[in-house]
Structure formats: structure tokens, C-alpha cells
Design a protein around this motif. Structure first.
Motif, mmCIF file in Angstrom:
data_model
loop_
_atom_site.group_PDB
_atom_site.id
_atom_site.type_symbol
_atom_site.label_atom_id
_atom_site.label_comp_id
_atom_site.label_asym_id
_atom_site.label_seq_id
_atom_site.Cartn_x
_atom_site.Cartn_y
_atom_site.Cartn_z
ATOM 1 N N GLN A 64 2.424 1.816 -3.432
ATOM 2 C CA GLN A 64 1.827 1.622 -4.831
ATOM 3 C C GLN A 64 1.342 3.746 -4.194
ATOM 4 O OE1 GLN A 64 0.451 0.324 -6.954
ATOM 5 N NE2 GLN A 64 0.058 2.379 -7.691
ATOM 6 N N GLU A 115 0.590 -1.061 -0.056
ATOM 7 C CA GLU A 115 -0.128 0.046 -0.322
ATOM 8 C C GLU A 115 0.532 1.126 -0.403
ATOM 9 O OE1 GLU A 115 -2.705 1.085 3.533
ATOM 10 O OE2 GLU A 115 -3.546 0.380 2.306
ATOM 11 N N ASP A 126 2.072 6.530 -6.716
ATOM 12 C CA ASP A 126 0.837 7.698 -7.569
ATOM 13 C C ASP A 126 1.256 9.076 -6.877
ATOM 14 O OD1 ASP A 126 -0.151 5.582 -8.367
ATOM 15 O OD2 ASP A 126 -1.409 5.328 -6.351
ATOM 16 N N PHE A 174 3.862 -4.231 -10.008
ATOM 17 C CA PHE A 174 4.536 -2.582 -10.145
ATOM 18 C C PHE A 174 5.025 -2.850 -11.191
ATOM 19 C CE2 PHE A 174 4.399 -3.749 -5.310
ATOM 20 C CZ PHE A 174 3.084 -2.824 -5.225
ATOM 21 N N LYS A 223 -7.282 -6.969 -3.427
ATOM 22 C CA LYS A 223 -6.219 -6.568 -3.648
ATOM 23 C C LYS A 223 -5.901 -7.704 -4.095
ATOM 24 C CE LYS A 223 -5.949 -1.711 -1.573
ATOM 25 N NZ LYS A 223 -5.390 -1.578 -0.077
#
Length: 321
Positions: A132, A129, A136, A189, A299
Motif C-alpha cells: 500500500q 502495508e 501511494d 488492491f 484493516k
């Protein structure tokens, strides 16, 4: 909403999932089974009133979801039995060791009420998390590649020795058991990977699993994933995955620790002073299982993602040196 959970396979992973399911409000354990009397006895130490069944089918009967923590060999059979009964199929990896059989399993699960999911335990973790979020937010910059380094003084590790199949070439080995997690990470990823090069050293006994591996994989646009795995020596276990970014890199250690660097010393990216990282990951994973069972976004690793990892792993293991 409470989901009835059955567990088939009560080795270390099955017992860990049992312990966490007992703590999770969304699950009620309705049946467990393992052919090993030793594994059953260890399970009863955790849960004295565990609903131990006489066989796998009895344990699975009436469940909403079946968690398969058995060795790869029988996994397809149980998965298809559960799917045909309309139950959710939540599996350990690998799906198997025969790619054709696993492709057939994935194709059949795709037609079932709920497409199967696989327990790559990092999928819902705080580390995933946070990485990511950093991506982002533009903190990592361009992702340049992933480096995977694993070393074990001995394989299986001391706490795994009850599962004797882990040392055998047919179904075991740390490439299937551990490096698969990190190939899933890299694929999640970076995107789909293809194998460019691999070299594997095996012991003289043809029944035993790999000693050392070297590998290089690549994304479609040429970003590399390097893999080095070794056994032997007197030092702690080492499990490191470095996700290299043009502005900031992140490194996973021991699965759940996350570190980061912008060129200076590594610093911790997550604070683990208030919770256990393994328990946190499994509790979060079970929350995602609940989401999946309700048809909501989740997820978890899909069976298709697990198949892609399996095909890479089996291709690596075929490259004898």
C-alpha cells in the motif's frame, strides 16, 4: 483495555490464534471448545490451564469477542448466537459454502452491535502495508493485474491432516482454504472482481475436493486476475501472488514474504531476520481486532468482503472440466 476472547474450534487455526492471544496484551482467553478430544489434548499442551468448556455455548458465555475456527457448516449458527448476545464475531473463512445462507448471515451481522469481521490473515500484515505504501508513493505505477499460482504435492498438507474435512468437496479444498486469501488480496488492491472463465478438474471419487483449477477474473475496467492451482508432483509447496505494476511489480511468496522487481531480479522488500512473519501477521491482526472492538478504524476483512470472495470461489468450483 483487555478483551475477553472465546475460541470455538481448536484445530490448527484455533490453536495458532490461542498461542498468539496468550502473547497479546489486549486479550484474555476466557473459554475454548472443540468436539474433538484430540484437538482439546493438543490445546492443553499449549495452555495446560486452558478454560476448556463442555460445549460451545459455555465457552462463548461472557466473552467480548468470539473467534470461530470451526468448519464452515456450523459457523453461521455460532456467529448468530454470539451476535445476538452483543459479542463481536471474528470468523475464519469461508463464511460457508451456501451463498444464500452466507448472504443471510452477512445481512444479520450488519444489524448487530458490531459488524462481523473475517480472518484473512494478510489484511494487517507488513506485506500489505508495504505494498500500500509503494502504491501511494507512486512506486508501482499503474496496477496492471494479479497472477495467482498455487501448487501442492498433496492436499491437505501434512500438517493439516487432522482436519479431514479439508479433503472433502462439500466444505474443503485448497480453493476455499488458500486461493480465497489471494482473491481477497486482489480485491483489496484492485477492486471488485467478476469471474470470466474457470475450469476445474476433480478426482473420480465425487466426495473429494478439486485437483487442479484454472481461472480468469476481471475488474470492472478490465484488469485481469489469473489463477492456476495444481496438486501432485514431488516439489515444495508453491504459493505465489504477483501484483503487476507498470513501474514495479511485487510478489507475495508463502503468504508473508514480499519481493519486488523493476524489471531486474526479484529482491526482498521486507527484512524478516528479527521476527517470524506468521507470528507478526497474527499479532498485528489481533491488534486490529482490538481496534475493531473499540469502534475504531481497522484493516480487517469485513464480512461483505468475505462474502464477495466466497461467491467467486463457489462460482469457480462449479465449473467442472
Amino acid at each position: 483495555m483487555t478483551h475477553k476472547l472465546a475460541i470455538v474450534g481448536l484445530g490448527i487455526m484455533g490453536r495458532r490464534m490461542l498461542e498468539n492471544a496468550l502473547q497479546h496484551p489486549a486479550f484474555d482467553v476466557c473459554g475454548v471448545w472443540d468436539p474433538s478430544a484430540v484437538s482439546v489434548a493438543k490445546t492443553l499442551e499449549i495452555m495446560p490451564d486452558a478454560p476448556v468448556s463442555a460445549h460451545a455455548e459455555a465457552a462463548m458465555s461472557g466473552a467480548d469477542v468470539v473467534y470461530l475456527a470451526c468448519p464452515p457448516g456450523p459457523r453461521k449458527t455460532y456467529a448468530l448466537q454470539a451476535a445476538s448476545a452483543g459479542q463481536g464475531v471474528f470468523m475464519e473463512k469461508p463464511l460457508g459454502t451456501d451463498n444464500a445462507q452466507s448472504r443471510d448471515l452477512v445481512a444479520q451481522l450488519r444489524k448487530s452491535r458490531l459488524p462481523g469481521v473475517v480472518n484473512f490473515t494478510q489484511a494487517a500484515s507488513r506485506g500489505f502495508e508495504e505494498l500500500q505504501r509503494a502504491m501511494d508513493a507512486g512506486e508501482t505505477g499503474e496496477l496492471l493485474g494479479v497472477d495467482i499460482v498455487v501448487n501442492y504435492p498433496a492436499w491437505p498438507r501434512s500438517w493439516q491432516k487432522d482436519a479431514d474435512w479439508l479433503r472433502m468437496r462439500e466444505e474443503g479444498g485448497y480453493t476455499r482454504e488458500v486461493i480465497s486469501h489471494f482473491l481477497f488480496l486482489a480485491g483489496r488492491f484492485l477492486g471488485p472482481l467478476s469471474l470470466q472463465y474457470a475450469s476445474v478438474r476433480y478426482p473420480q471419487d465425487p466426495a473429494l475436493c478439486e485437483l487442479d483449477i484454472l481461472g480468469r477474473l476481471s475488474t470492472a475496467d478490465g484488469r485481469p486476475v489469473t489463477v492456476m492451482g495444481t496438486t501432485g508432483g514431488q516439489q515444495p509447496d508453491r504459493q505465489e501472488v504477483t501484483v503487476r505494476g507498470s513501474l514495479r511489480s511485487h510478489q507475495f511468496r508463502e503468504f508473508y514474504q514480499l519481493w519486488r522487481s523493476d524489471g531486474g531480479p526479484w529482491e526482498q522488500a521486507l527484512d524478516w531476520t528479527t521476527e517470524d512473519p506468521r507470528t507478526s501477521a497474527l499479532q498485528r491482526q489481533l491488534s486490529e481486532v482490538s481496534q475493531w472492538l473499540q469502534g475504531k478504524p481497522h484493516k480487517l476483512a469485513t464480512a461483505e468482503e468475505a462474502l464477495a470472495v466466497q461467491e467467486l470461489v463457489e462460482a469457480i468450483l462449479e465449473r467442472h472440466s
